[in-house]
Scaffold this motif. Structure first.
Motif, PDB file in Angstrom:
ATOM      1  N   SER A  20       1.055  -1.251  -0.167  1.00 36.17           N
ATOM      2  CA  SER A  20      -0.145   0.109  -0.039  1.00 36.17           C
ATOM      3  C   SER A  20       0.789   1.369  -0.028  1.00 36.17           C
ATOM      4  O   SER A  20       0.167   2.303  -0.591  1.00 36.17           O
ATOM      5  CB  SER A  20      -1.048   0.016   1.283  1.00 36.17           C
ATOM      6  OG  SER A  20      -0.247  -0.178   2.391  1.00 36.17           O
ATOM      7  N   GLN A  21       2.340   1.295   0.245  1.00 35.15           N
ATOM      8  CA  GLN A  21       2.841   2.305   0.424  1.00 35.15           C
ATOM      9  C   GLN A  21       3.232   2.709  -0.859  1.00 35.15           C
ATOM     10  O   GLN A  21       3.617   4.147  -1.247  1.00 35.15           O
ATOM     11  CB  GLN A  21       4.206   2.102   1.316  1.00 35.15           C
ATOM     12  CG  GLN A  21       5.125   1.164   0.764  1.00 35.15           C
ATOM     13  CD  GLN A  21       6.416   1.071   1.473  1.00 35.15           C
ATOM     14  OE1 GLN A  21       6.687   1.750   2.313  1.00 35.15           O
ATOM     15  NE2 GLN A  21       6.972  -0.175   1.372  1.00 35.15           N
ATOM     16  N   SER A  24       0.383   5.367  -4.154  1.00 41.06           N
ATOM     17  CA  SER A  24       0.245   6.835  -4.575  1.00 41.06           C
ATOM     18  C   SER A  24       1.074   7.152  -5.550  1.00 41.06           C
ATOM     19  O   SER A  24       1.002   8.217  -6.425  1.00 41.06           O
ATOM     20  CB  SER A  24       0.380   7.612  -3.444  1.00 41.06           C
ATOM     21  OG  SER A  24       1.706   7.353  -2.812  1.00 41.06           O
ATOM     22  N   SER A  25       2.369   6.254  -5.771  1.00 42.77           N
ATOM     23  CA  SER A  25       3.332   6.582  -7.040  1.00 42.77           C
ATOM     24  C   SER A  25       2.860   5.835  -8.179  1.00 42.77           C
ATOM     25  O   SER A  25       3.826   6.044  -9.289  1.00 42.77           O
ATOM     26  CB  SER A  25       4.751   5.920  -6.341  1.00 42.77           C
ATOM     27  OG  SER A  25       4.717   4.633  -6.569  1.00 42.77           O
ATOM     28  N   LYS A  27       0.613   4.839 -11.696  1.00 39.77           N
ATOM     29  CA  LYS A  27      -0.428   5.545 -12.729  1.00 39.77           C
ATOM     30  C   LYS A  27      -0.225   4.345 -13.915  1.00 39.77           C
ATOM     31  O   LYS A  27       0.705   3.574 -14.114  1.00 39.77           O
ATOM     32  CB  LYS A  27      -0.161   6.886 -13.444  1.00 39.77           C
ATOM     33  CG  LYS A  27       1.325   7.134 -14.110  1.00 39.77           C
ATOM     34  CD  LYS A  27       1.251   8.424 -14.436  1.00 39.77           C
ATOM     35  CE  LYS A  27       2.469   8.510 -15.425  1.00 39.77           C
ATOM     36  NZ  LYS A  27       2.807   9.803 -15.924  1.00 39.77           N
ATOM     37  N   PRO A  44      -4.734   7.292 -12.553  1.00 37.82           N
ATOM     38  CA  PRO A  44      -3.952   6.812 -11.407  1.00 37.82           C
ATOM     39  C   PRO A  44      -4.520   5.647 -10.799  1.00 37.82           C
ATOM     40  O   PRO A  44      -5.565   5.120 -11.040  1.00 37.82           O
ATOM     41  CB  PRO A  44      -4.110   7.946 -10.318  1.00 37.82           C
ATOM     42  CG  PRO A  44      -5.366   8.671 -10.832  1.00 37.82           C
ATOM     43  CD  PRO A  44      -5.373   8.550 -12.392  1.00 37.82           C
ATOM     44  N   SER A  46      -6.147   3.782  -7.846  1.00 32.63           N
ATOM     45  CA  SER A  46      -6.609   4.202  -6.560  1.00 32.63           C
ATOM     46  C   SER A  46      -6.340   3.298  -5.543  1.00 32.63           C
ATOM     47  O   SER A  46      -5.384   2.618  -5.589  1.00 32.63           O
ATOM     48  CB  SER A  46      -8.414   3.733  -6.795  1.00 32.63           C
ATOM     49  OG  SER A  46      -8.651   2.242  -6.887  1.00 32.63           O
ATOM     50  N   VAL A  47      -6.869   3.815  -4.394  1.00 33.02           N
ATOM     51  CA  VAL A  47      -6.412   3.162  -3.057  1.00 33.02           C
ATOM     52  C   VAL A  47      -6.824   1.676  -2.968  1.00 33.02           C
ATOM     53  O   VAL A  47      -5.859   0.896  -2.077  1.00 33.02           O
ATOM     54  CB  VAL A  47      -7.051   4.184  -1.874  1.00 33.02           C
ATOM     55  CG1 VAL A  47      -6.794   3.523  -0.553  1.00 33.02           C
ATOM     56  CG2 VAL A  47      -6.745   5.529  -1.814  1.00 33.02           C
ATOM     57  N   SER A  69       5.516   4.288 -12.624  1.00 28.02           N
ATOM     58  CA  SER A  69       5.993   4.713 -11.059  1.00 28.02           C
ATOM     59  C   SER A  69       6.585   5.893 -11.077  1.00 28.02           C
ATOM     60  O   SER A  69       7.629   6.111 -11.895  1.00 28.02           O
ATOM     61  CB  SER A  69       6.592   3.474 -10.418  1.00 28.02           C
ATOM     62  OG  SER A  69       6.611   3.939  -9.160  1.00 28.02           O
TER      63      SER A  69
END
Length: 172
Positions: A20-21, A24-25, A27, A44, A46-47, A69
């Motif tokens: 999960s870390q 956010s990087s 797409k 992107p 998603s969470v 990334s």
């Protein structure tokens, strides 16, 4: 989930298996196979590690789905996975595995390694001039012992030799 779509539309969805870390990087890009350097869509991740592109025409065209990334390649080593999808049928789902490995950072050279070269040069010079250096090195302990013994002897014989007499102070 119920979705209504036109018969001539094709859906491309996907998921990314990763820690999960790193989500956010990430797409995902969608490019036609005949022009892979020009993405048609970019989205992107998603969470929930899920992505979905807007519909594309159901015309049998081949698309390349790429995971990108923003992680630094200096700090991490990772593979940028990609997959091809042919726009026939109703939908296609791709799954990417993203497992970046931290790179081992090489320590900067210490100052000790910079001192090695001058010491090596001195040793080479001593080896080349060993005919002059060895006799000198053999005399050094004798010189040190001789000077020390002479100084001690002189101090024992006349300890007050170099001291000045105190001046008398006259009172008026």
């Amino acid at each position: 989930m119920i979705a209504f779509r036109h018969v001539n539309q094709f859906e491309i969805t996907g998921s990314v298996v990763t820690d999960s870390q790193f989500i956010s990087s990430l797409k995902v890009t969608l490019s036609p196979e005949n022009n892979p350097d020009t993405p048609v869509f970019t989205t992107p991740v998603s969470v929930a590690s899920y992505f979905q592109f807007p519909s594309v025409p159901n015309d049998g065209l081949v698309y390349i789905v790429r995971l990108a990334s923003s992680l630094s390649t200096f700090n991490y080593h990772y593979i940028r996975p990609e997959s091809t999808v042919t726009a026939t049928g109703v939908r296609a789902h791709v799954t990417f595995k993203f497992e970046p490995q931290p790179r081992k950072v090489e320590p900067e050279p210490s100052q000790g390694s910079f001192l090695t070269l001058p010491l090596l040069i001195i040793l080479i010079l001593l080896a080349v001039n060993h005919n002059k250096v060895i006799p000198f090195l053999q005399q050094v302990p004798q010189l040190i012992q001789g000077v020390s013994a002479d100084q001690l002897q002189a101090q024992l014989e006349d300890p007050f030799k170099n001291k000045k007499k105190p001046k008398e102070i006259r009172r008026r």
